[in-house]
Each structure stands twice: as C-alpha cells, then as structure tokens.
Design a protein around this motif. Sequence first.
Motif, PDB file in Angstrom:
ATOM      1  N   ASN A  23       2.436  -6.525   0.514  1.00 33.11           N
ATOM      2  CA  ASN A  23       2.391  -4.923   0.526  1.00 33.11           C
ATOM      3  C   ASN A  23       3.776  -4.721  -0.061  1.00 33.11           C
ATOM      4  OD1 ASN A  23      -0.097  -4.688   1.538  1.00 33.11           O
ATOM      5  ND2 ASN A  23       0.456  -4.387   3.631  1.00 33.11           N
ATOM      6  N   PRO A  24       3.613  -3.594  -1.082  1.00 32.40           N
ATOM      7  CA  PRO A  24       4.852  -3.208  -1.610  1.00 32.40           C
ATOM      8  C   PRO A  24       5.829  -2.281  -0.500  1.00 32.40           C
ATOM      9  CG  PRO A  24       3.071  -1.864  -2.453  1.00 32.40           C
ATOM     10  CD  PRO A  24       2.460  -3.072  -1.596  1.00 32.40           C
ATOM     11  N   GLU A  27       6.455   2.242  -4.072  1.00 26.43           N
ATOM     12  CA  GLU A  27       5.755   2.307  -5.024  1.00 26.43           C
ATOM     13  C   GLU A  27       6.229   3.601  -6.051  1.00 26.43           C
ATOM     14  OE1 GLU A  27       1.282   2.157  -5.211  1.00 26.43           O
ATOM     15  OE2 GLU A  27       1.512   4.269  -5.664  1.00 26.43           O
ATOM     16  N   GLN A  56       6.156  -1.622  -6.272  1.00 30.81           N
ATOM     17  CA  GLN A  56       4.895  -1.463  -6.944  1.00 30.81           C
ATOM     18  C   GLN A  56       5.182  -0.493  -8.254  1.00 30.81           C
ATOM     19  OE1 GLN A  56       0.978  -2.314  -5.591  1.00 30.81           O
ATOM     20  NE2 GLN A  56       0.704  -0.238  -5.874  1.00 30.81           N
ATOM     21  N   THR A  82       0.541  -8.587 -12.549  1.00 32.24           N
ATOM     22  CA  THR A  82       0.239  -7.545 -13.483  1.00 32.24           C
ATOM     23  C   THR A  82      -1.414  -7.390 -13.477  1.00 32.24           C
ATOM     24  OG1 THR A  82       1.996  -8.001 -14.859  1.00 32.24           O
ATOM     25  CG2 THR A  82       0.379  -6.804 -16.017  1.00 32.24           C
ATOM     26  N   LYS A  90      -0.910  -1.787 -13.134  1.00 30.00           N
ATOM     27  CA  LYS A  90       0.014  -2.026 -11.739  1.00 30.00           C
ATOM     28  C   LYS A  90       0.715  -3.310 -11.813  1.00 30.00           C
ATOM     29  CE  LYS A  90      -2.730  -1.200  -8.582  1.00 30.00           C
ATOM     30  NZ  LYS A  90      -3.789  -1.248  -7.168  1.00 30.00           N
ATOM     31  N   LEU A  92       3.455  -5.533  -9.687  1.00 33.13           N
ATOM     32  CA  LEU A  92       4.461  -5.804  -8.388  1.00 33.13           C
ATOM     33  C   LEU A  92       5.489  -6.751  -8.807  1.00 33.13           C
ATOM     34  CD1 LEU A  92       4.292  -5.386  -5.308  1.00 33.13           C
ATOM     35  CD2 LEU A  92       2.771  -7.526  -5.196  1.00 33.13           C
TER      36      LEU A  92
END
Length: 96
Positions: A23-24, A27, A56, A82, A90, A92
């Motif tokens: 989990n980022p 964001e 993110q 990616t 998106k 990360l």
Amino acid sequence: MQPRWKKGKLISTRLILNDSRMNPDLEIDLKGLNCPLPILRTKKTLATLDSGKLLQVLATDPGTPTDFAQFCQQTGHELISTEQVDNYWKFLIRRK
C-alpha cells in the motif's frame, strides 16, 4: 520486476500487486500535466518521504512510462510497478 526494453523502447513493466504490504504511503494525482511536470513533481514529492516509503503516482502523459523508468534508473529509486488503468497510468515507486 524490472522494466523490459526492446530497441530502446519500453515494452513492459506491468506488475499486479495483491500484497497488502504494498500500500502506498502517499499518492499524487498528476493527471493532465505534460512533460516535464510529472517527473518534477514526483522528484519534489519523493524528497519529502523517508527512505523505503512508497509513492503512487497517477499520470496521463503518454510519455510517462518511459520517463519514470529512466528517472528511477538514474536516481536509484525503485519503480515497483507501472500499470495502465483506463485513460491514465499508475506508478508505484519506492524511495531509495
């Protein structure tokens, strides 16, 4: 997963994350911004994070997959994933 290149072009970095530990921590939504703003805003944001934290990034610029792969390679940050989602990308990224 490392980016895959063919004749100097990015062909794949897609990775599906099902691990809840990915989990980022933060964001940022950079949709609508064009080069070089997504990279510049990402660089500025990464500077505020502690080492190992996840960022993110959401972006619509079609050049961002290649830009982010090269940015991470040059700066030492880890491009974890990616993914193209509908009409945006998106990313990360783990801060070095």
